[in-house]
Design an enzyme around this catalytic site. Structure first.
Site, short mmCIF file in Angstrom:
data_model
loop_
_atom_site.label_atom_id
_atom_site.label_comp_id
_atom_site.label_asym_id
_atom_site.label_seq_id
_atom_site.Cartn_x
_atom_site.Cartn_y
_atom_site.Cartn_z
N TYR A 149 58.13 6.58 47.58
CA TYR A 149 57.97 7.00 48.97
C TYR A 149 58.19 8.50 49.05
CZ TYR A 149 58.82 7.51 53.96
OH TYR A 149 58.75 7.91 55.28
N ASP A 252 59.62 15.61 43.67
CA ASP A 252 60.11 15.29 45.00
C ASP A 252 61.60 15.00 44.86
OD1 ASP A 252 60.97 14.23 47.35
OD2 ASP A 252 59.33 12.80 47.58
N LYS A 280 67.32 16.53 53.07
CA LYS A 280 68.60 15.81 53.08
C LYS A 280 69.80 16.72 52.76
CE LYS A 280 66.23 11.50 52.58
NZ LYS A 280 66.30 10.33 53.32
C1 LIG Z 1 61.92 10.81 47.95
C2 LIG Z 1 61.63 11.05 49.40
N1 LIG Z 1 60.67 11.92 49.75
C3 LIG Z 1 60.37 12.19 51.03
C4 LIG Z 1 61.04 11.55 52.05
C5 LIG Z 1 60.72 11.87 53.47
O1 LIG Z 1 61.76 12.61 54.01
P1 LIG Z 1 61.99 12.67 55.59
O2 LIG Z 1 62.46 11.31 56.00
O3 LIG Z 1 63.01 13.75 55.77
O4 LIG Z 1 60.69 13.03 56.20
C6 LIG Z 1 62.05 10.64 51.74
C7 LIG Z 1 62.79 9.95 52.80
O5 LIG Z 1 63.70 9.20 52.60
C8 LIG Z 1 62.35 10.37 50.38
O6 LIG Z 1 63.30 9.50 50.03
#
Ligand SMILES: Cc1ncc(COP(=O)(O)O)c(C=O)c1O
Length: 443
Positions: A149, A252, A280
């Site tokens: 994700y 990511d 985060k």
């Molecule tokens: C690995 C990863 N990338 C991107 C995202 C998206 O981040 P956001 O919820 O701040 O848009 C998340 C969200 O949990 C994530 O776990």
């Protein structure tokens, strides 16, 4: 009475608030992940490792807003930095000095990041990183991992689960399945899927779409599907093969960044991607993301180059102040050592309990992030994790909730997150509760 009924009987105020919220907010929640059946707890206060719901129940929190609250809830140093900044303004629409200071601190932790831009969230960070990779290479294809994700943007909301409506495809060649209504085919038809920890799968797609792939976006340690660390040598092979095929590598690190080590996965695994996405941890509990990396790539961002990156709230002084307080004052090297120590203690304790109780489950973790996986063998791919006993996970979830622990994010595929505010006492109390809950599940 079962765990589910226990949960309902101790949360009448949350039930009432859910009813009210559902009339004006779809599902009564701000994001689908915040919903669980029949309603989630509604939180009225938080401090350190704890949250309190509207009925006054206290929970030891291991969801920690899906790993964002690395410093713990309502950390006094971060709260003070936010209030101090608020007295001087929250949005200028013009740059100030805090952004460069925070960017420098991130660059100190991530030598691979020459330059970066701030966003409000992880989804924007991954969206802009992919746009930049496409702009830099002139190619449109994007590779991502099955079950990973990266946020809900159109190009990446593909195969975030193993499809149930269509054939999943062989392990080495998973099918691309769009995960939301309303996404035009053009947005995701260049997104191709590979299997995590499976280098042949990556090479297969790279060969098949040779000349069309701009980037491979990868969570170096998967955190969807529980926590699935990379197999030894996998990331090294990924780096080598992406160079060979002239494909940009994007890490990511939205969840693991500044989390599994001061310098996140780049430091932990010693790999140098071309671009990194963060969010985060870097915001100290405020909505902040970033994408950055090689200077020659970042100089393609507007106004220097043709790849547009805009945003009214970008690099606003409020999130900059919170991020600086979090990274420079709260998350010291000592705190990382302590979070890792507690992470080891918790994972070892969980493993012992599973062994004693005799459940077909295991524990996977990377430092302070991890999870109980209700599969007998540690999974190496999302597909393997997805074969877990979901009914058993559900019992665990409600069992822990009804005994005052939010054990992880609200889905079998989420993880537990130990913050700088958790203590050994919290861990030991949680282990005792877990043993009771797992024994009850076994019987
Ligand atoms: C690995 C990863 N990338 C991107 C995202 C998206 O981040 P956001 O919820 O701040 O848009 C998340 C969200 O949990 C994530 O776990």
């Amino acid at each position: 009475m079962g765990f589910y009924e226990d949960y309902i009987s101790r949360t009448p105020a949350s039930a009432k608030e859910a009813k009210r919220a559902q009339a004006v907010i779809p599902g009564g929640v701000g994001s689908a992940i915040q919903f669980w059946s029949p309603y989630p707890i509604y939180v009225k206060d938080s401090k350190g490792a704890y949250v309190w719901d509207m009925d006054g129940n206290r929970y030891i929190d291991y969801c920690m807003c899906y790993a964002a609250m690395v410093a713990g809830h309502a950390d006094p140093i971060i709260a003070e930095a936010i209030s101090e900044q608020a007295r001087h303004g929250t949005l200028y629409g013009m740059p100030g000095p805090l952004a460069a200071e925070l960017a420098e601190e991130i660059r100190r932790r991530y030598p691979v990041i020459d330059m970066l831009r701030f966003t409000q969230s992880g989804v924007e960070a991954t969206m802009y990183a992919v746009r930049l990779a496409r702009a830099a290479t002139g190619k449109m294809g994007v590779l991502k991992v099955e079950g990973a994700y990266h946020g809900a943007n159109d190009a990446l909301l593909v195969s975030t689960a193993v499809p149930t409506s269509t054939a999943a495809g062989p392990e080495w060649m998973p099918s691309s399945v769009v995960e939301s209504a309303g996404i035009p085919e053009g947005a995701w038809k260049h997104t191709y899927i590979v299997q995590f920890n499976h280098i042949e799968s990556l090479e297969y797609q790279l060969k098949k779409h040779e000349g069309d792939i701009a980037c491979f976006i990868l969570e170096p340690c998967m955190t969807n599907g529980g926590v699935i660390p990379p197999d030894p040598g996998y990331l090294e092979d990924v780096r080598e093969i992406t160079v060979k095929y002239n494909v940009l590598l994007i890490f990511d690190e939205v969840k693991v960044g500044c989390r599994i080590a001061e310098g996140g996965a780049c430091e932990k695994y010693g790999i140098k991607p071309d671009l990194v996405c963060l969010a985060k941890a870097i915001g100290g509990g405020t909505p902040l993301g970033a994408f950055g990396g090689r200077k020659d790539l970042m100089e393609l961002i507007s106004p220097l180059g043709p790849a547009v990156h805009f945003g009214t709230y970008n690099a606003n002084p409020l999130t900059m102040a919170a991020g600086l307080a979090c990274l420079k004052k709260v998350l010291t090297a000592e705190k990382y050592r302590e979070m890792n120590r507690l992470g080891e203690r918790y994972a070892a304790g969980l493993e012992e309990i599973i062994e004693r109780v005799g459940l077909p489950a295991c524990v996977t973790h990377e430092g302070p992030l991890g999870g109980i996986q209700f599969v007998p063998e540690k999974p190496h791919t999302y597909r393997q994790a997805n074969s877990c006993n979901k009914a058993m996970w559900r019992e665990y979830w409600y069992g822990m909730l009804s005994r005052g622990v939010i054990p992880m994010g609200s889905g079998w595929f989420e993880e537990y997150s130990i913050s700088a505010a958790h203590t050994e006492e919290d861990i030991d109390e949680t282990l005792n509760i877990t043993e009771d809950v797992l024994k009850a599940i076994k019987s």
